[in-house]
Design a protein around this motif. Structure first.
Motif, mmCIF file in Angstrom:
data_model
loop_
_atom_site.group_PDB
_atom_site.id
_atom_site.type_symbol
_atom_site.label_atom_id
_atom_site.label_comp_id
_atom_site.label_asym_id
_atom_site.label_seq_id
_atom_site.Cartn_x
_atom_site.Cartn_y
_atom_site.Cartn_z
ATOM 1 N N ASP A 134 0.831 -1.201 0.000
ATOM 2 C CA ASP A 134 0.000 0.000 0.000
ATOM 3 C C ASP A 134 0.870 1.257 0.000
ATOM 4 O OD1 ASP A 134 0.869 -0.706 2.540
ATOM 5 O OD2 ASP A 134 -0.857 0.174 3.557
ATOM 6 N N GLY A 137 2.413 1.431 -3.476
ATOM 7 C CA GLY A 137 1.376 1.850 -4.418
ATOM 8 C C GLY A 137 1.128 3.348 -4.364
ATOM 9 N N THR A 138 1.098 3.902 -3.147
ATOM 10 C CA THR A 138 0.892 5.345 -2.994
ATOM 11 C C THR A 138 2.050 6.127 -3.591
ATOM 12 O OG1 THR A 138 -0.394 5.023 -0.972
ATOM 13 C CG2 THR A 138 0.551 7.208 -1.323
ATOM 14 N N ALA A 140 4.114 5.089 -5.947
ATOM 15 C CA ALA A 140 4.042 4.937 -7.399
ATOM 16 C C ALA A 140 2.978 5.856 -7.995
ATOM 17 C CB ALA A 140 3.752 3.481 -7.756
ATOM 18 N N MET A 141 1.851 5.977 -7.313
ATOM 19 C CA MET A 141 0.776 6.837 -7.799
ATOM 20 C C MET A 141 1.239 8.291 -7.867
ATOM 21 S SD MET A 141 -3.096 7.234 -6.276
ATOM 22 C CE MET A 141 -2.549 7.838 -4.662
ATOM 23 N N TYR A 142 2.010 8.718 -6.858
ATOM 24 C CA TYR A 142 2.447 10.111 -6.838
ATOM 25 C C TYR A 142 3.625 10.379 -7.765
ATOM 26 C CZ TYR A 142 -0.823 11.979 -3.515
ATOM 27 O OH TYR A 142 -1.972 12.450 -2.937
ATOM 28 N N VAL A 144 3.256 9.781 -10.775
ATOM 29 C CA VAL A 144 2.428 10.346 -11.836
ATOM 30 C C VAL A 144 1.753 11.639 -11.378
ATOM 31 C CG1 VAL A 144 0.454 9.954 -13.358
ATOM 32 C CG2 VAL A 144 2.013 8.055 -12.816
ATOM 33 N N LEU A 145 1.191 11.621 -10.164
ATOM 34 C CA LEU A 145 0.367 12.741 -9.716
ATOM 35 C C LEU A 145 1.173 14.001 -9.389
ATOM 36 C CD1 LEU A 145 -2.323 11.094 -7.391
ATOM 37 C CD2 LEU A 145 -2.625 12.027 -9.690
#
Length: 336
Positions: A134, A137-138, A140-142, A144-145
């Protein structure tokens, strides 16, 4: 032996923090140097000062806590931390040498996670079980974000400023924007120190826990933040001129107005994510912000060839750092 190795690992963590400072110095000073508001020497002193001032303000180290818990404690050893740091330092120096503004944050995270996963493989366990997915994942998401958040905020700030100042005399406006860059670059440097120094705090903290110097529920010793903020500030003072060139001029031509917008957007994004405890990349954030101000002129104002090369560097940083760390950890097991 453990005590000696513990000291070596802590020293390596501090060295990484120093390298992080000069590797990421460009993030804070590229626009203020390219617009000639400050000379390079003045700019690094300015940025280093505000890197360190974060020590006196930020006391709730949420980012450090996140980094310390990326690898599950059962799979953390002193050798795992050593391998992760060695890989992170190596990749940071390679990207610095070639003037690639990759993420020091993701290099460190990738190295730590990769070494922990390799340790799990040697223990006969699924490597995925060694890390908190988790958290990964967070992060990795950021990847992009964060640049898109910086881009969006920078675009909005630039449009607002252009509309508010549309009747101002150009010479007067430029004078005010150059003064404004001192404030915006200071804010960005403060946010950079507050965000990036914490990542190494997390590594040193988990090193002390692993070496049984402190328990895993103990408060962070005061010397850790002081040392980390000092190291990143000293690293910033040593500069990082190859990356300054890329960030300050190769992505898009930056004016004082746009420098204020990009730096303010980067500072806002980093402050928000720091409060949320998310270890985002300062490099990604400010790059997105610089692209955002470029887009207010026209799409072609952004040199997309350079930007695409940067994106590739961002994508490969975590996996390469993880693979490097896995290789280093394997060698340590072989010869230790």
């Amino acid at each position: 032996m453990v005590t000696t190795l513990l000291v070596v690992v802590i020293c390596l963590a501090i060295i990484f923090d120093f390298i992080n400072g000069f590797h990421d110095a460009a993030n804070s000073i590229a626009t203020i140097v390219s617009t000639k508001v400050l000379t390079p020497f003045q700019a690094v002193l300015w940025a280093a000062t505000f890197n360190f001032l974060a020590f006196f303000v930020i006391k709730d180290h949420k980012v450090a806590n996140t980094v310390a818990k990326i690898v599950i404690q059962d799979y953390v050893t002193i050798n795992v931390i050593l391998a992760g740091l060695a890989a992170a330092i190596t990749w940071n120096l390679i990207t610095w040498w070639f003037g690639i503004p990759s993420s020091s944050s993701h290099t460190l995270i990738g190295g730590f996670a990769g070494a922990g996963m390799t340790n799990a493989i040697f223990m006969g366990v699924n490597p995925i079980e060694a890390v908190k997915m988790d958290y990964i994942g967070t992060i990795a998401m950021y990847i992009v974000l964060a640049p898109f958040i910086g881009l969006f905020i920078a675009y909005i700030i630039t449009i607002l400023i252009m509309n508010i100042c549309r009747n101002a005399r150009p010479a007067t406006a430029e004078k005010w924007f150059k003064a404004g860059q001192l404030i915006s670059s200071a804010a960005l440097s403060f946010a950079h120190g507050g965000n990036d120094a914490q990542k190494v705090m997390g590594i040193i903290y988990i090193t002390l826990v692993t070496g049984k110097v402190i328990t895993n529920d103990a408060a962070m010793p005061d010397w850790i933040p002081l040392t980390c903020y000092s190291a990143i500030a000293l690293g910033t003072m040593s500069g990082g001129w190859k990356i300054v060139k890329t960030m300050g001029s190769k992505i898009t031509k930056v004016t004082p107005l746009e420098g204020v917008s990009a730096e303010a957007a980067g500072a806002i994004t980093l402050t928000i994510t720091e409060r949320l405890g998310i270890p985002v990349s300062t490099t990604h954030t400010i790059t997105g912000s610089i692209i955002g101000v470029g887009l207010t002129k026209r799409v072609s104002a952004v040199r997309w060839g350079v930007t695409i090369n940067l994106l590739w560097a961002w994508v490969i940083t975590i996996p390469i750092s993880a693979l490097l760390a896995g290789g280093v950890y394997s060698l340590i097991r072989l010869f230790a």
